[in-house]
Structure formats: C-alpha cells, structure tokens
Design a protein around this motif. Structure first.
Motif, PDB file in Angstrom:
ATOM      1  N   MET A 152       1.100  -1.232  -0.051  1.00 46.44           N
ATOM      2  CA  MET A 152       0.082  -0.066   0.165  1.00 46.44           C
ATOM      3  C   MET A 152       0.800   1.330   0.004  1.00 46.44           C
ATOM      4  O   MET A 152       0.612   2.265  -0.627  1.00 46.44           O
ATOM      5  N   VAL A 173      -6.133  -1.816  -7.633  1.00 51.72           N
ATOM      6  CA  VAL A 173      -5.119  -2.552  -7.092  1.00 51.72           C
ATOM      7  C   VAL A 173      -4.947  -2.386  -5.487  1.00 51.72           C
ATOM      8  O   VAL A 173      -4.853  -3.533  -4.791  1.00 51.72           O
ATOM      9  N   GLY A 174      -5.192  -1.450  -4.973  1.00 50.31           N
ATOM     10  CA  GLY A 174      -5.318  -1.081  -3.414  1.00 50.31           C
ATOM     11  C   GLY A 174      -6.175  -1.965  -3.017  1.00 50.31           C
ATOM     12  O   GLY A 174      -6.133  -2.638  -1.792  1.00 50.31           O
ATOM     13  N   ARG A 175      -7.499  -2.176  -3.476  1.00 45.15           N
ATOM     14  CA  ARG A 175      -8.567  -2.746  -3.014  1.00 45.15           C
ATOM     15  C   ARG A 175      -8.317  -4.245  -3.086  1.00 45.15           C
ATOM     16  O   ARG A 175      -8.507  -5.126  -2.062  1.00 45.15           O
ATOM     17  N   ALA A 176      -7.776  -4.725  -4.078  1.00 41.15           N
ATOM     18  CA  ALA A 176      -7.228  -6.103  -4.432  1.00 41.15           C
ATOM     19  C   ALA A 176      -6.173  -6.502  -3.231  1.00 41.15           C
ATOM     20  O   ALA A 176      -6.248  -7.499  -2.423  1.00 41.15           O
ATOM     21  N   TYR A 234      -5.779  -5.348  -0.353  1.00 38.74           N
ATOM     22  CA  TYR A 234      -6.343  -5.056   1.073  1.00 38.74           C
ATOM     23  C   TYR A 234      -7.137  -6.276   1.259  1.00 38.74           C
ATOM     24  O   TYR A 234      -6.901  -6.828   2.175  1.00 38.74           O
ATOM     25  N   ARG A 235      -7.665  -6.848   0.171  1.00 33.38           N
ATOM     26  CA  ARG A 235      -8.559  -7.901   0.337  1.00 33.38           C
ATOM     27  C   ARG A 235      -7.692  -9.363   0.500  1.00 33.38           C
ATOM     28  O   ARG A 235      -8.024 -10.077   0.955  1.00 33.38           O
ATOM     29  N   THR A 236      -6.635  -9.183  -0.258  1.00 36.33           N
ATOM     30  CA  THR A 236      -5.789 -10.264  -0.254  1.00 36.33           C
ATOM     31  C   THR A 236      -4.767 -10.444   0.774  1.00 36.33           C
ATOM     32  O   THR A 236      -3.755 -10.969   0.908  1.00 36.33           O
ATOM     33  N   LYS A 237      -4.926  -9.430   1.873  1.00 37.27           N
ATOM     34  CA  LYS A 237      -4.083  -9.331   2.957  1.00 37.27           C
ATOM     35  C   LYS A 237      -2.671  -8.988   2.677  1.00 37.27           C
ATOM     36  O   LYS A 237      -1.843  -9.673   3.166  1.00 37.27           O
ATOM     37  N   HIS A 238      -2.501  -8.023   1.754  1.00 31.78           N
ATOM     38  CA  HIS A 238      -0.979  -7.576   1.496  1.00 31.78           C
ATOM     39  C   HIS A 238      -0.675  -6.361   2.593  1.00 31.78           C
ATOM     40  O   HIS A 238       0.465  -6.223   2.624  1.00 31.78           O
ATOM     41  N   LEU A 239      -1.621  -6.294   3.397  1.00 31.73           N
ATOM     42  CA  LEU A 239      -1.138  -5.169   4.515  1.00 31.73           C
ATOM     43  C   LEU A 239      -0.192  -5.705   5.457  1.00 31.73           C
ATOM     44  O   LEU A 239      -0.759  -6.806   5.960  1.00 31.73           O
TER      45      LEU A 239
END
Lengths: 92, 157, 181
Positions: free
Chosen positions: B41, B93-96, B98-103
């Motif tokens: 992010m 890209v940001g939403r994907a 967040y949803r795929t736990k890239h944070l």
C-alpha cells in the motif's frame, strides 16, 4: 542546453527504470510486480514526452495515450484476477 | 531572429528544461519509493501519484517547446485521461491488495476498515461486492456515527 | 428496450466534452471539423448508451478555478513530501486506514472526492461504502490519531469544496448550516 537536459533526464530515467525492474524481479507478490510494471510504463511515457519536447514534434502523443490506457487496463484486469483467485481459495 | 524573441526563447527554454528535469526526478522518486517502502500500500503511494505531477510537468514543457497554441488542447486531454485513469487503477490494485491481506498490520497505526469487515463477515458471510455494505446503525466506532449528518438515505440503502 | 429517455440538457455536457476531445485529437478547431465531431458525438452517445451522470444542475466556475489551483498546489507539495518520505524514512513508515464518512450521498460527488483524494499523494481510497457514502482511505505516514483526524478533516474539506462547485442546492444549504453552526 537541450543536449544537457537530454543527458540528465536520460540518466535519471534509466536509474528509475532500473529500480522498477528490480522491483519487478524481487517483488514478493503479483500485485507488487504489476505496480512496478505500471511505473515502468509511466517511465517510458516520460521518455517519449522528453523526446517530443527536445525534438519539438507531437508524433508520440497518441503512443503516450495508448501507453497509459494499456497500463490502466492491465493493472485493473490483474487486480480483478488476483482478488477473485484469493477469494476462491478462502472459500474452499 | 530579432533579439527580444531570443530572450523570450531563452526564458522559455530554461523553464521547460527545469520542468523536464523535475518531471524525470518524479519518475526516479517513484522508483525509489517502490524499492524502499515496506508494503504494497505505501509503495502504491510512491508509485502512482508522483507520476501525475511528473507527466504534468513534462507535458507543460512539451507545450512550451512546441510554441503553438493548437498543441495545448491535446496535451490537456492527455493529462485529463491520466487524471481519470490513475485513481481508478490505484483503487483497484489497492482494494485487491487489502482483500488479499497484503497489508502488514504492524505497519498500521490504526485500521478502521478491519472492524467493519469483521462485523459484516460475522453478520452474513463475506460478500464479495460490498464487504462493508451493512446497516450503519450497527457500526462499531462511535466516531463514525457521530459524523454522519443523518441526511436522507443515511443507512437506508 | 426500456431505457430511460435522456433529455438533451442532461446530455449536453457529455456532448460538449466529446466535441472538445475530438477537436483536440485532430488539433483542428475549425467549424467544419467541430460540426463533424458534434455529429459523431451524437451518434456515439445514441449508439453506446450509458446511464447518464446526474449533475447537480449547477456549476460554480468562480469556485472551480481556485479549487483547481489549490488542488495543483496540494499535488505538488504532497508529491515532494512522499518523495522525501521515501528517501528519509523508507522502510520504517507507518500508515493507517481511516474511515471518512462524507456528507453527500450522490454518486458523482463521492466519486469526485475519491478521485481528488486519490490524486493527492499520501492518501488512497481502499474501499467505498456506497450505502453510507463512507470512504476508507489508506494514508501514508499516519502515526497517531491526530494525524488521522487531520487526514479526515482534509478529505471533508475537499468534499466541501466540491459541493460548493457542483453540489445540489440541498447539499449546499446543509453545508452552510454546518459551517455556520
């Protein structure tokens, strides 16, 4: 003077492209690589722009617009795809 | 070429040279951000946004160099296309991400979406299209409730 | 087909925009070219039908011009800020996801606010809750609740600016009341 500017920007953009390529190579996830590829496309666009400004023509402009559209469609598609795949993994 | 236009030419050349170098530096900044930021992010912040300013400066320099008025509208259109597309792709890209736990949670000081997602997930299973689509009356954070101005349609959708 | 009839007045901004793009792409603003462009714009708008964007019915140019300049200044300032952040702090940067409830419930204003916020470096819209028109924004370098409050305030100020430019009359009066109170 334009020759100097051309040299400086060429060096700067080459460094930037190298950085983006390194991130494409080591990027831990697919999204990182997509993001870096997007940046690489933007760097190409910047190079086209500088070529046009130094040589004073507009021939690359449509190429520039096409480049940004490719980047947009590419990253949106991949983002969608990644989201879908992880979702199904979670559900199964 | 007479002298006064020569002086004007030099000034225009200097301005566009500065703009071109700064615009190229923006690309370099994006690359530095890509390499140095720790998670997806924050990398996105560095990657996509300085390009907006970078392309603006480069197109401006191009317009100055061409010295014709009819080049400006097409340059403005090219920039506007970028203004319209960059946030959309960044959001996707940001939403994907967040949803795929890239944070990385340890790099966040607070995550106000997390509670909402948890609550929505617990309430009726995970809904792909609208994970936060829930009745705001059930929202956890009092801060959010206090700020809703209760306009028509608030919470009724 | 059961498509809603679009009035010419509703369609006019789109048509004008298409004609301007046509002229810009040809780099030719002669009347003949613009007329041909207008013809193509009408045909395209009829053939490739999209649901019309519902504008608020007003557009304040006097507010729009300063808004554009402030936006540009913010983009410049924030670009350098993110740049310095990347160079100085790098891997140690702390971010946050902040929920920002917006005043307006019109899709256009929520979209426009999200776009403007996304274009200013340092903030990024992660998720939109359309039913409550809440934006979830990922902000970089948000270390404390005060920083989060600052980001939230900035988003709401941006929205206020957009409402002043092109919000409906109801939203405008609600905004005036809120500022006055």
């Amino acid at each position: 003077m334009m020759q100097l500017v051309l040299t400086v920007t060429a060096v700067v953009l080459s460094l930037a492209a190298a950085g983006a390529i390194i991130r494409i190579a080591i990027g831990p996830s697919l999204l990182d690589r997509v993001l870096a590829a997007d940046v690489l496309l933007a760097i190409f666009g910047a190079a086209l722009c500088i070529d046009m400004a130094v040589n004073r023509h507009l021939n690359n402009l449509m190429l520039l617009v096409a480049l940004s559209i490719i980047g947009f469609v590419g990253s949106v598609t991949v983002a969608r795809f990644v989201a879908d795949r992880r979702e199904s993994v979670r559900e199964s | 070429m007479n002298p006064e236009t020569l002086l004007g030419d030099t000034v225009i050349d200097a301005v566009s040279a500065v703009f071109m170098v700064v615009g190229a530096l923006m690309s370099l900044g994006a690359a530095i951000g890509l390499l140095r930021f720790p998670d997806l992010m924050s990398r996105m912040h560095a990657a996509t946004k300085p390009q907006v300013l970078g392309l603006f400066l480069l197109l401006f320099a191009l317009g100055l160099q061409l010295r014709t008025w009819w080049a400006w509208p097409v340059l403005v259109v090219a920039w506007l296309f970028q203004l319209l597309t960059v946030p959309v792709s960044a959001h996707m890209v940001g939403r994907a991400g967040y949803r795929t736990k890239h944070l990385h949670p340890e790099l966040l000081s607070s995550d106000e979406l997390e509670a909402v997602v948890q609550q929505a997930a617990g309430k009726r299973g995970f809904d792909d299209e609208n994970p936060a689509g829930f009745n705001p009356d059930d929202a956890g954070s009092p801060d959010r409730r206090g700020r809703l101005d209760g306009g028509p349609g608030a919470g009724s959708a | 087909m059961s498509r809603k009839r679009v009035s010419l007045r509703q369609e006019l901004p789109l048509l004008v925009w298409l004609v301007i793009v046509w002229g810009a792409l040809w780099q030719n603003f002669s009347p003949g070219n613009l007329l041909f462009g207008a013809l193509i714009a009408v045909v395209v708008a009829r053939l490739f039908y999209l649901p019309p964007v519902e504008l608020g019915g007003r557009f304040n140019v006097l507010r729009a011009v300063p808004f554009a300049f402030i936006f540009l200044a913010k983009v410049v300032a924030a670009s350098f800020q993110v740049l310095s952040l990347a160079v100085v702090r790098g891997p140690l940067v702390i971010s946050a996801v902040v929920a920002v409830p917006l005043r307006s419930h019109s899709d256009l204003l929520v979209t426009a606010t999200g776009h403007v916020i996304s274009l200013i470096p340092g903030s990024l819209v992660v998720e939109v809750d359309r039913s409550t028109s809440t934006l979830y924004i990922h902000g970089v370098n948000i270390r404390s609740p005060e920083d989060a409050a600052k980001l939230r305030q900035e988003v709401r100020d941006t929205e206020a600016g957009l409402i002043r430019i092109m919000g409906t009359k109801d939203e405008l009066s609600a905004l005036k009341q809120e500022v006055g109170a």
